[in-house]
Design an enzyme around this catalytic site. Sequence first.
Site, PDB file in Angstrom:
ATOM      1  N   LYS A  41      53.553  60.431  52.844  1.00  0.00           N
ATOM      2  CA  LYS A  41      53.313  59.432  53.897  1.00  0.00           C
ATOM      3  C   LYS A  41      51.994  58.698  53.728  1.00  0.00           C
ATOM      4  CE  LYS A  41      56.677  61.073  57.167  1.00  0.00           C
ATOM      5  NZ  LYS A  41      57.003  61.822  58.374  1.00  0.00           N
ATOM      6  N   ARG A  48      59.293  69.455  55.689  1.00  0.00           N
ATOM      7  CA  ARG A  48      60.256  68.449  55.225  1.00  0.00           C
ATOM      8  C   ARG A  48      59.613  67.663  54.099  1.00  0.00           C
ATOM      9  NH1 ARG A  48      61.475  63.097  55.970  1.00  0.00           N
ATOM     10  NH2 ARG A  48      63.681  62.572  56.155  1.00  0.00           N
TER      11      ARG A  48
HETATM   12  N1  HH2 Z   1      60.022  61.530  58.559  1.00  0.00           N
HETATM   13  C1  HH2 Z   1      60.858  60.585  58.049  1.00  0.00           C
HETATM   14  C2  HH2 Z   1      62.215  60.581  58.374  1.00  0.00           C
HETATM   15  N2  HH2 Z   1      62.740  61.532  59.169  1.00  0.00           N
HETATM   16  N3  HH2 Z   1      62.477  63.497  60.457  1.00  0.00           N
HETATM   17  C3  HH2 Z   1      61.684  64.449  60.962  1.00  0.00           C
HETATM   18  N4  HH2 Z   1      62.194  65.413  61.736  1.00  0.00           N
HETATM   19  N5  HH2 Z   1      60.327  64.489  60.690  1.00  0.00           N
HETATM   20  C4  HH2 Z   1      59.731  63.550  59.909  1.00  0.00           C
HETATM   21  O1  HH2 Z   1      58.496  63.616  59.722  1.00  0.00           O
HETATM   22  C5  HH2 Z   1      60.545  62.503  59.366  1.00  0.00           C
HETATM   23  C6  HH2 Z   1      61.941  62.519  59.665  1.00  0.00           C
HETATM   24  C7  HH2 Z   1      60.308  59.542  57.144  1.00  0.00           C
HETATM   25  O2  HH2 Z   1      60.377  59.937  55.796  1.00  0.00           O
HETATM   26  P1  HH2 Z   1      61.499  59.482  54.752  1.00  0.00           P
HETATM   27  O3  HH2 Z   1      62.850  60.003  55.142  1.00  0.00           O
HETATM   28  O4  HH2 Z   1      61.062  59.881  53.403  1.00  0.00           O
HETATM   29  O5  HH2 Z   1      61.455  57.913  54.786  1.00  0.00           O
HETATM   30  P2  HH2 Z   1      62.441  56.823  55.394  1.00  0.00           P
HETATM   31  O6  HH2 Z   1      62.466  57.031  56.861  1.00  0.00           O
HETATM   32  O7  HH2 Z   1      61.811  55.514  54.982  1.00  0.00           O
HETATM   33  O8  HH2 Z   1      63.807  57.033  54.795  1.00  0.00           O
END
Ligand code: HH2
Length: 261
Positions: free
Chosen positions: A208, A242
């Site tokens: 992040k 995660r």
């Molecule tokens: N962060 C993201 C997405 N979903 N869910 C939970 N529970 N906690 C988190 O910190 C979280 C989440 C963002 O990360 P990522 O899936 O890599 O990115 P994107 O939302 O751009 O797909």
Amino acid sequence: MSPQVMGIVNVTPDSFSDGGQYLDPAAAIGHGVELVRDGADILDVGGESTRPGADEVDETEELRRVEPVVAGLAETATVSIDTSKAAVARAAIEAGASIVNDVTALQGDPEMAALCAERGVGVVLMHMPGNPRTMQDDPRYEDVVDDVRAFLAGRLEFATSRGIAEDEVWLDPGIGFGKTLEHNLELLRRLGELRGLGRPLVVGTSRKSFIGQVDGAGVEDRIGGTIASSVLAAAEGADVLRVHDVAEMSQAIRVAEAVLG
Ligand code: HH2
């Protein structure tokens, strides 16, 4: 300290760090299988990016992306579905998902709470002020940890009032969602204060932007920051980490556990 590792499988063209890499279902399934081999306890499958400013995805498209991937992975792993849409969650549960990871904490779709209650699935409730389009517009808190704790307590109460078993709920402070660098660091530093909520904590720092804000690293070069922040979160009581980089995370946990005895 023995946190579980939740490996990220993003079936999106626009996720902030791996967008477009696993849009093809076979590629996404292959990636998920690899993450399990690397040590993932749970696979979090998502079809809509929640990065700041991301476009909304319509239900049909989100379903088309995630359903075959959940179906392809559910036999070999515990699968969570990262969605705030009840129709997507319903199809994913039918395809074998046993956890709903809802970044809106059941506020995005009025049918989500009833669905989760009826199907008896695990539910991750995450803190996010507003929505991904607006959340980074000058976020302010009285005291970020107290405010997040109060929000999560309220959402936990809402979930149980809708018939979701308390045992099924996991809570997440939402690192990077409507938070400045200082807010994110403060939440990680004082994560232990959320233990009092009595539910397992999920923490997602993976790649992040707060890591880039600390040392200038681009999104592809944030594994060290991901591991450092995740291990410290686990030491403060995080139960689920995660991450995208499951092999590195799993090794870091093994070594941290060995040192701590
Ligand atoms: N962060 C993201 C997405 N979903 N869910 C939970 N529970 N906690 C988190 O910190 C979280 C989440 C963002 O990360 P990522 O899936 O890599 O990115 P994107 O939302 O751009 O797909």
